[in-house]
Design an enzyme around this catalytic site. Structure first.
Site, mmCIF file in Angstrom:
data_model
loop_
_atom_site.group_PDB
_atom_site.id
_atom_site.type_symbol
_atom_site.label_atom_id
_atom_site.label_comp_id
_atom_site.label_asym_id
_atom_site.label_seq_id
_atom_site.Cartn_x
_atom_site.Cartn_y
_atom_site.Cartn_z
ATOM 1 N N ASN A 253 -44.485 26.123 34.200
ATOM 2 C CA ASN A 253 -44.093 26.277 35.669
ATOM 3 C C ASN A 253 -43.597 24.791 35.789
ATOM 4 O O ASN A 253 -44.667 24.037 36.181
ATOM 5 C CB ASN A 253 -45.232 26.963 36.278
ATOM 6 C CG ASN A 253 -44.834 27.057 37.930
ATOM 7 O OD1 ASN A 253 -44.258 26.369 38.504
ATOM 8 N ND2 ASN A 253 -45.157 28.204 38.311
ATOM 9 N N HIS B 145 -44.076 22.143 40.504
ATOM 10 C CA HIS B 145 -44.476 21.015 41.350
ATOM 11 C C HIS B 145 -43.822 19.533 40.747
ATOM 12 O O HIS B 145 -43.944 18.733 41.299
ATOM 13 C CB HIS B 145 -46.109 20.720 40.767
ATOM 14 C CG HIS B 145 -46.815 21.789 41.510
ATOM 15 N ND1 HIS B 145 -46.604 21.989 42.951
ATOM 16 C CD2 HIS B 145 -47.633 22.777 40.991
ATOM 17 C CE1 HIS B 145 -47.289 23.046 43.157
ATOM 18 N NE2 HIS B 145 -47.827 23.567 42.227
ATOM 19 N N HIS C 206 -41.339 29.475 40.949
ATOM 20 C CA HIS C 206 -41.491 30.221 42.080
ATOM 21 C C HIS C 206 -40.846 29.620 43.214
ATOM 22 O O HIS C 206 -40.962 28.700 43.773
ATOM 23 C CB HIS C 206 -43.119 29.994 42.336
ATOM 24 C CG HIS C 206 -43.809 31.103 43.482
ATOM 25 N ND1 HIS C 206 -45.086 31.010 43.984
ATOM 26 C CD2 HIS C 206 -43.282 31.690 44.228
ATOM 27 C CE1 HIS C 206 -45.415 32.032 44.490
ATOM 28 N NE2 HIS C 206 -44.219 32.302 45.006
ATOM 29 N N ARG D 106 -40.530 30.064 46.577
ATOM 30 C CA ARG D 106 -41.333 30.458 47.999
ATOM 31 C C ARG D 106 -40.448 30.691 49.050
ATOM 32 O O ARG D 106 -39.297 29.978 49.123
ATOM 33 C CB ARG D 106 -42.356 29.487 47.944
ATOM 34 C CG ARG D 106 -43.444 29.437 47.090
ATOM 35 C CD ARG D 106 -44.817 28.517 47.777
ATOM 36 N NE ARG D 106 -45.414 29.162 48.490
ATOM 37 C CZ ARG D 106 -46.645 29.928 48.250
ATOM 38 N NH1 ARG D 106 -47.347 29.827 47.166
ATOM 39 N NH2 ARG D 106 -47.385 30.380 49.355
ATOM 40 N N ARG E 97 -40.859 25.398 49.756
ATOM 41 C CA ARG E 97 -41.569 24.098 49.863
ATOM 42 C C ARG E 97 -41.540 23.420 48.507
ATOM 43 O O ARG E 97 -41.672 21.987 48.679
ATOM 44 C CB ARG E 97 -43.036 24.507 49.940
ATOM 45 C CG ARG E 97 -43.741 25.114 48.883
ATOM 46 C CD ARG E 97 -45.077 24.980 49.196
ATOM 47 N NE ARG E 97 -45.512 26.005 50.518
ATOM 48 C CZ ARG E 97 -46.602 26.630 50.238
ATOM 49 N NH1 ARG E 97 -47.665 26.633 49.762
ATOM 50 N NH2 ARG E 97 -46.888 27.466 51.534
ATOM 51 N N GLU F 267 -40.931 33.858 39.826
ATOM 52 C CA GLU F 267 -42.104 34.349 40.692
ATOM 53 C C GLU F 267 -41.608 34.403 42.087
ATOM 54 O O GLU F 267 -40.926 33.350 42.365
ATOM 55 C CB GLU F 267 -43.131 33.413 40.637
ATOM 56 C CG GLU F 267 -43.966 33.471 39.099
ATOM 57 C CD GLU F 267 -45.139 32.167 39.110
ATOM 58 O OE1 GLU F 267 -45.307 31.484 40.158
ATOM 59 O OE2 GLU F 267 -45.911 32.088 38.115
ATOM 60 N N THR G 109 -50.994 30.586 45.659
ATOM 61 C CA THR G 109 -51.257 31.669 45.642
ATOM 62 C C THR G 109 -52.698 31.971 45.587
ATOM 63 O O THR G 109 -53.257 31.320 44.943
ATOM 64 C CB THR G 109 -50.474 32.270 44.493
ATOM 65 O OG1 THR G 109 -49.307 31.881 44.392
ATOM 66 C CG2 THR G 109 -50.425 33.842 44.358
ATOM 67 N N GLU H 16 -49.729 40.290 35.154
ATOM 68 C CA GLU H 16 -50.161 38.719 35.013
ATOM 69 C C GLU H 16 -51.563 38.822 35.749
ATOM 70 O O GLU H 16 -51.537 38.976 36.872
ATOM 71 C CB GLU H 16 -49.308 37.803 35.709
ATOM 72 C CG GLU H 16 -49.817 36.349 35.397
ATOM 73 C CD GLU H 16 -49.060 35.334 36.152
ATOM 74 O OE1 GLU H 16 -47.763 35.541 36.460
ATOM 75 O OE2 GLU H 16 -49.433 34.169 36.242
ATOM 76 N N HIS I 28 -52.635 30.834 36.564
ATOM 77 C CA HIS I 28 -53.287 30.262 37.933
ATOM 78 C C HIS I 28 -54.462 29.391 37.652
ATOM 79 O O HIS I 28 -55.541 30.118 37.056
ATOM 80 C CB HIS I 28 -53.418 31.204 38.825
ATOM 81 C CG HIS I 28 -53.215 30.678 40.223
ATOM 82 N ND1 HIS I 28 -54.126 29.947 41.008
ATOM 83 C CD2 HIS I 28 -52.152 30.569 41.063
ATOM 84 C CE1 HIS I 28 -53.745 29.559 42.143
ATOM 85 N NE2 HIS I 28 -52.374 29.787 41.960
HETATM 86 N N1 PXP Z 1 -48.982 32.520 38.153
HETATM 87 C C1 PXP Z 1 -48.511 32.899 39.356
HETATM 88 C C2 PXP Z 1 -48.331 33.936 39.792
HETATM 89 C C3 PXP Z 1 -48.450 31.695 40.303
HETATM 90 O O1 PXP Z 1 -48.352 31.786 41.556
HETATM 91 C C4 PXP Z 1 -48.968 30.287 39.743
HETATM 92 C C5 PXP Z 1 -48.894 29.089 40.866
HETATM 93 O O2 PXP Z 1 -47.439 29.060 41.234
HETATM 94 C C6 PXP Z 1 -49.167 30.275 38.748
HETATM 95 C C7 PXP Z 1 -49.184 31.246 37.666
HETATM 96 C C8 PXP Z 1 -49.363 28.625 37.789
HETATM 97 O O3 PXP Z 1 -50.633 28.370 38.597
HETATM 98 P P1 PXP Z 1 -50.881 26.718 38.221
HETATM 99 O O4 PXP Z 1 -49.686 26.165 39.043
HETATM 100 O O5 PXP Z 1 -52.151 26.502 38.969
HETATM 101 O O6 PXP Z 1 -50.964 26.591 36.607
#
Ligand code: PXP
Length: 243
Positions: free
Chosen positions: A7, A10, A43, A45, A49, A70, A101, A151, A190
């Protein structure tokens, strides 16, 4: 084998701190792919952001692995998904004030709107995944409305230690088995990091992990490629412990 979806949200968070062009989440996605990622997750959003609409478009076109989008279960996002045709959408609950989330979808309570979204994306062959807490009834509802996969939210597990961690782990194991018996594909994510991913990747039903924050955090120290490779090694250590 277990697939790692990286992901890159960030990476965009850092860029948005200055509203500039770097670091570029597409470039990060390409590096993650070359380090062994099986897919890229973003994701989008509602408050934009981190990931922006143009990132979804560029990343979708630029990567060679599947894209997992996402998104909140709202019309605006469904339209964006249909325009961009990711391999998969993962529906997540979104609250404006949350930092990240906070929990899984209330699948039962939103049944009709989730079914409507599934119908809209079906003609475009986009896979349909639901982010859920490790609760059997919720998972049964996900199967009933025709999800391809769930998930499992590992957020609670990731924040726990000691006895509570064992409780959360057991809930994830039980939920994974239940989902698999219902014919759902089982993904998780997550809050996962090198230090806590092994126990999750050792769960035999789990096929795919979505990991973001800790990879971007570690990339500050060791670079993104190394961070992805370190994560892959930790995941594989867990896979070897599967029984
Ligand atoms: N899965 C989902 C549904 C999420 O919302 C997120 C965070 O955007 C992640 C996985 C990834 O989580 P993390 O950034 O804590 O690894």
């Amino acid at each position: 084998m277990i697939r790692l979806y990286v992901n890159v949200d960030h990476v965009a968070t850092i860029r948005e701190a200055r509203k500039t062009f770097e670091p570029d989440p597409l470039q990060a996605a390409l590096m993650a792919e070359s380090a062994g990622a099986h897919g890229i997750t973003v994701h989008l959003r509602e408050d934009r952001r981190h990931i922006q609409d143009h990132d979804v478009d560029r990343i979708r076109k630029g990567i060679s692995t599947p894209m997992n989008l996402e998104m909140a279960p709202v019309d605006e996002m469904v339209e964006i998904a249909i325009r961009n045709r990711p391999t998969q959408i993962s529906l997540v609950p979104e609250k404006r004030q949350e930092i990240t989330t906070e929990g899984g979808l209330d699948v039962g309570g939103m049944k009709n709107s989730l079914i409507a979204i599934k119908r809209k994306i079906e003609p475009f062959k986009i896979k349909f995944s639901l982010f859920v807490d490790p609760v059997e009834d919720i998972i049964t509802c996900a199967r009933d409305l025709g999800a391809d996969s769930i998930e499992i939210n590992t957020g609670r597990y990731s924040e726990s230690d000691g006895e509570e961690l064992q409780t959360q782990l057991l809930a994830i194991k039980t939920a994974s088995r239940h989902a698999s018996q219902l014919g759902l594909k089982v993904f998780a994510g997550h809050g996962l990091k090198v230090s806590n991913v092994e126990l999750i990747s050792a769960i035999p039903e789990i096929e795919e992990l979505n990991i973001g924050h800790s990879l971007v955090a570690n990339s500050v120290y060791v670079g993104l490629k190394q961070a992805v490779m370190d994560m892959r090694e930790a995941i594989d250590r867990g896979v070897q412990k599967r029984t």
